[in-house]
Design a protein around this motif. Sequence first.
Motif, PDB file in Angstrom:
ATOM      1  N   CYS A 148     -26.384  45.297  51.344  1.00 45.00           N
ATOM      2  CA  CYS A 148     -26.292  45.067  52.777  1.00 45.00           C
ATOM      3  C   CYS A 148     -25.062  44.210  53.027  1.00 45.00           C
ATOM      4  O   CYS A 148     -24.896  43.164  52.406  1.00 45.00           O
ATOM      5  N   CYS A 194     -26.290  40.611  55.014  1.00 43.04           N
ATOM      6  CA  CYS A 194     -26.929  39.503  54.283  1.00 43.04           C
ATOM      7  C   CYS A 194     -26.600  39.533  52.796  1.00 43.04           C
ATOM      8  O   CYS A 194     -27.112  38.741  52.030  1.00 43.04           O
ATOM      9  N   CYS A 211     -30.801  47.856  56.079  1.00 43.44           N
ATOM     10  CA  CYS A 211     -31.169  46.444  56.005  1.00 43.44           C
ATOM     11  C   CYS A 211     -30.508  45.783  57.194  1.00 43.44           C
ATOM     12  O   CYS A 211     -29.407  46.176  57.594  1.00 43.44           O
ATOM     13  N   CYS A 212     -31.171  44.792  57.792  1.00 37.57           N
ATOM     14  CA  CYS A 212     -30.626  44.083  58.957  1.00 37.57           C
ATOM     15  C   CYS A 212     -30.204  45.080  60.045  1.00 37.57           C
ATOM     16  O   CYS A 212     -29.164  44.919  60.684  1.00 37.57           O
TER      17      CYS A 212
HETATM   18 ZN   LIG Z   1     -29.447  42.696  55.229  1.00 38.06          ZN
END
Ligand SMILES: [Zn+2]
Length: 151
Positions: free
Chosen positions: A126, A129, A138-139
């Motif tokens: 990701c 992060c 992700c995110c």
């Molecule tokens: Zn992430």
Amino acid sequence: MANGSLPSAVVIVWWFTGLQVFYMGYLSGASAAAADTWATEIGTLSNRKPGLTTSLVEVPNGSSGAISLLGFLGSIGGSFSIVVASSPWLRNGNFFQISLIVVSAGIIGSIADSLAGATIQSQYTCEKCSRTTERLTCCDRTTTRSKGWHG
Ligand SMILES: [Zn+2]
């Protein structure tokens, strides 16, 4: 599918043959799947960073191919849950012996999966992060493939 199709086929063979070895095979497959799931979920909670199976290099929590003491204990719990859940159907078997076989199979399967995760499985990073993950997102954004094969 990867975790369930082979054990499902084996349990059908057991149903028609009645041979306990097939039921043990089925339990071992289910045990490995449960061990792996529990190891991942519980291992992620660990305060200490897990080590990569192949090198024991520290990697972020939840990384594919990583193992930790907490995750290892989790895999034992997952395997044992299969033994407990299956105990009503274990006729004329030694519970302790069966527990030992099924839990060992679960742990071995889980470690084998971590090894595969550390070597051939796809991993994604990701960019927000910087977590390494097996997930494609992700995110709320798409992750980028960092190693392994697609799939
Ligand atoms: Zn992430």
